[in-house]
Scaffold this motif. Structure first.
Motif, PDB file in Angstrom:
ATOM      1  N   VAL A 234       0.836  -1.205   0.000  1.00 51.13           N
ATOM      2  CA  VAL A 234       0.000   0.000   0.000  1.00 51.13           C
ATOM      3  C   VAL A 234       0.870   1.254   0.000  1.00 51.13           C
ATOM      4  CG1 VAL A 234      -1.624   1.359   1.371  1.00 51.13           C
ATOM      5  CG2 VAL A 234      -2.004  -1.091   1.051  1.00 51.13           C
ATOM      6  N   LEU A 235       1.867   1.281   0.872  1.00 53.27           N
ATOM      7  CA  LEU A 235       2.708   2.479   0.976  1.00 53.27           C
ATOM      8  C   LEU A 235       3.521   2.719  -0.290  1.00 53.27           C
ATOM      9  CD1 LEU A 235       3.866   2.195   4.672  1.00 53.27           C
ATOM     10  CD2 LEU A 235       2.558   4.070   3.683  1.00 53.27           C
ATOM     11  N   LEU A 236       4.033   1.663  -0.904  1.00 53.10           N
ATOM     12  CA  LEU A 236       4.794   1.844  -2.138  1.00 53.10           C
ATOM     13  C   LEU A 236       3.890   2.277  -3.295  1.00 53.10           C
ATOM     14  CD1 LEU A 236       7.296  -1.153  -1.827  1.00 53.10           C
ATOM     15  CD2 LEU A 236       7.755   1.278  -1.465  1.00 53.10           C
ATOM     16  N   ALA A 237       2.642   1.792  -3.291  1.00 57.19           N
ATOM     17  CA  ALA A 237       1.672   2.270  -4.292  1.00 57.19           C
ATOM     18  C   ALA A 237       1.341   3.739  -4.050  1.00 57.19           C
ATOM     19  CB  ALA A 237       0.408   1.416  -4.239  1.00 57.19           C
ATOM     20  N   VAL A 238       1.187   4.106  -2.784  1.00 56.81           N
ATOM     21  CA  VAL A 238       0.938   5.509  -2.445  1.00 56.81           C
ATOM     22  C   VAL A 238       2.118   6.367  -2.883  1.00 56.81           C
ATOM     23  CG1 VAL A 238       0.729   7.119  -0.501  1.00 56.81           C
ATOM     24  CG2 VAL A 238      -0.654   5.039  -0.552  1.00 56.81           C
ATOM     25  N   PHE A 239       3.327   5.847  -2.703  1.00 54.17           N
ATOM     26  CA  PHE A 239       4.518   6.576  -3.131  1.00 54.17           C
ATOM     27  C   PHE A 239       4.464   6.876  -4.628  1.00 54.17           C
ATOM     28  CE2 PHE A 239       8.812   6.072  -5.024  1.00 54.17           C
ATOM     29  CZ  PHE A 239       9.357   7.260  -4.568  1.00 54.17           C
ATOM     30  N   VAL A 240       4.092   5.893  -5.438  1.00 51.58           N
ATOM     31  CA  VAL A 240       3.998   6.106  -6.883  1.00 51.58           C
ATOM     32  C   VAL A 240       2.954   7.179  -7.188  1.00 51.58           C
ATOM     33  CG1 VAL A 240       3.369   5.041  -9.080  1.00 51.58           C
ATOM     34  CG2 VAL A 240       4.803   3.793  -7.462  1.00 51.58           C
ATOM     35  N   LEU A 241       1.813   7.123  -6.505  1.00 52.96           N
ATOM     36  CA  LEU A 241       0.772   8.133  -6.724  1.00 52.96           C
ATOM     37  C   LEU A 241       1.268   9.527  -6.348  1.00 52.96           C
ATOM     38  CD1 LEU A 241      -2.393   6.245  -5.379  1.00 52.96           C
ATOM     39  CD2 LEU A 241      -1.775   6.699  -7.774  1.00 52.96           C
ATOM     40  N   ILE A 242       1.986   9.610  -5.231  1.00 53.16           N
ATOM     41  CA  ILE A 242       2.530  10.906  -4.807  1.00 53.16           C
ATOM     42  C   ILE A 242       3.482  11.454  -5.860  1.00 53.16           C
ATOM     43  CG2 ILE A 242       4.068  12.017  -3.130  1.00 53.16           C
ATOM     44  CD1 ILE A 242       2.874  10.125  -1.003  1.00 53.16           C
TER      45      ILE A 242
END
Length: 507
Positions: A234-242
């Protein structure tokens, strides 16, 4: 002497210190385990605490350096790294040591992020920069070559603490040269720091490595491990979105549209996650399985390290004449072939069973290090060289951190299965005992683990543990070789010469 040569000296000394520290620590691990009472997991964290903080912060460090000044950032990194080295030497227990290693990673992040950018700003693209990168690669070769010997000699004579004390005078000398001789530079377009990206990336990466390191002990299907993997995803996916939404991302995803940029990052990840990550397990084999002293283990690494040292300058000369993708491909194939040659260790073998693999792998490392260093900063505009160097070092350190964790999980899992298979029907095969025996054999505490068993079971347990150790080692060497060969294919496919700045600056 011209400023550019002072710059190359300062960067090379700092790089020498960073890499010396990594290679020196390798041979000191069994001594650290004995003195601090460290477990197999603690030994993994001696590397991963450093690599994780470096990987998590190197991009931000590059951005900060571009904004605040690269010389200033470089000097700050030297101070943090040297101070943390002193704390490592004074560590009273594994937790203190690993926290200090994490602080070392902060200083290392700054120096790694700035080193190649400082060289790139002083040496124009083409033959001159290629020669500088050859010197840089030779520095890596020297550090790798003498690191195990210095580490072994210091550990045997003065104690493992001195591998960290050594960084203090080296850091002081590099700091003096930095303030007296280096020029300041900045990116005139540098703006805000992407703190949201930093938090998402570093936390996600930490959860991923923690899950891999604890998976065998907690159970891969346990709520804790599943939760850690889910949180990391989840956090790495959020990182990509950011990174796709913020105006000034720490990792501009648009750079990956350039195939050569993507290819060099994958090449760096491949060599780091394979051979460099597996040095930990090779060291455990040399010292804890074969029973070599730290210095004797360092001597055994000479074939791989000396050959890397001699090949690196040749690679620097070839940079302006041979396509980068060909050099990357050949180097990674050699690294992969070296690990495949190592990966058939038998119980009766001595260290010479690794010799051919060491030689082939060492030649591969010497060939690709200068190429990766040069291409990493030559596929982006000069003013973004700090960020490009940071991204490349991130891929290197993520490769090491994730590689150590993945190989450790596979190594212990395969070894545990072997022990359970060999000891089937006996108390040795029950519960967590097979895994505990493999971890004891790996960390050098097998005699203590055997002493806790009934006398009649000890000989069988020792045989099973040693067989499981070799089974796990051979598997991770095989898989590491495959990773390197896949990296070779990707580099050959993605890296294109027309995307690399090879033009000499005139005037």
């Amino acid at each position: 002497m011209q400023r550019k040569w002072w710059t190359l000296i300062a960067v090379s000394v700092a790089t020498f210190m960073l890499l010396l520290d990594i290679t020196v620590v390798n041979v000191a691990l069994p001594s650290i385990r004995r003195d601090l009472g460290a477990s197999f997991t603690d030994l993994q964290w001696v590397f991963d605490a450093y690599a994780l903080s470096l990987a998590a912060l190197v991009l931000t460090a590059g951005s900060l350096a571009d904004r605040l000044g690269r010389r200033r950032a470089f000097a700050a990194g030297l101070v943090i790294f040297s101070g943390a080295s002193l704390l490592c030497a004074l560590a009273p227990n594994p937790v203190f040591l690993n926290v200090s290693r994490a602080v070392q990673g902060v200083g290392g992040a700054v120096m790694f992020a700035v080193s190649l950018a400082l060289v790139a700003q002083e040496f124009p693209p083409g033959r001159e920069r290629g020669s500088a990168m050859g010197v840089y690669g030779a520095t890596i070769g020297i550090a790798v070559a003498v690191g195990p010997l210095i580490g072994g000699a210091l550990t045997d004579s003065l104690g493992w603490e001195w591998i960290f004390y050594l960084n203090v005078p080296i850091g002081a000398a590099a700091l003096l040269v930095t303030y007296l001789k280096l020029a300041e530079s900045r990116d005139p377009n540098a703006t805000r720091i992407d703190w949201a990206g930093v938090v998402a990336f570093s936390t996600g990466l930490f959860l991923l490595v923690l899950a891999l390191v604890r998976g065998n002990a907690e159970g891969w299907g346990s709520g804790l491990i599943v939760g850690l993997f889910a949180g990391a995803a989840v956090l790495l996916a959020v990182f990509v979105l950011i990174e796709r939404r913020v105006p000034e991302p720490m990792l501009p995803l648009g750079l990956f549209r350039r195939q050569a940029f993507t290819g060099v990052q994958l090449a760096a990840f491949a060599v780091s996650s394979s051979l460099f990550a597996l040095f930990l397990y090779l060291t455990l084999y040399l010292q804890n399985y074969l029973g070599l002293s730290p210095f004797a283990a360092g001597v055994r690494y000479l074939p791989i390290t000396v050959l890397s040292f001699f090949v690196a300058p040749v690679a620097g000369v070839l940079l302006s004449r041979v396509p980068a993708r060909l050099m990357l491909c050949v180097g990674l194939v050699a690294v992969g072939a070296g690990m495949l040659l190592m990966g058939d260790v038998q119980p009766e073998d001595s260290w010479t069973g690794l010799l051919v693999g060491f030689l082939v792998g060492g030649a591969g490392v010497g060939l690709i290090n200068p190429v990766i260093a040069d291409v990493a900063v030559s596929v982006v505009p000069k003013e973004r060289s700090g960020m490009a160097a940071g991204i490349n070092d991130t891929f290197r350190q993520v490769g090491i951190a994730v590689g150590i964790a993945v190989w450790g999980a596979i190594f212990v899992g395969r070894g545990t299965h072997k022990v359970r298979e060999l000891a089937a029907g006996t108390p040795i095969a029950e519960g967590a005992r097979p895994r505990e025996l493999i971890e004891a054999a790996s960390s050098g505490s097998l005699p203590q683990a055997l002493a806790a068993l009934p006398e009649p079971a000890r000989a069988a347990a020792a045989t099973a543990a040693r067989a499981g150790f070799l089974d796990g080692l051979n598997l991770v060497l095989l898989l590491g070789g495959v990773v390197s060969l896949v990296g070779a294919a990707l580099a050959l496919w993605l890296v294109r010469e027309d995307q690399i700045d090879r033009q000499e600056i005139q005037g």
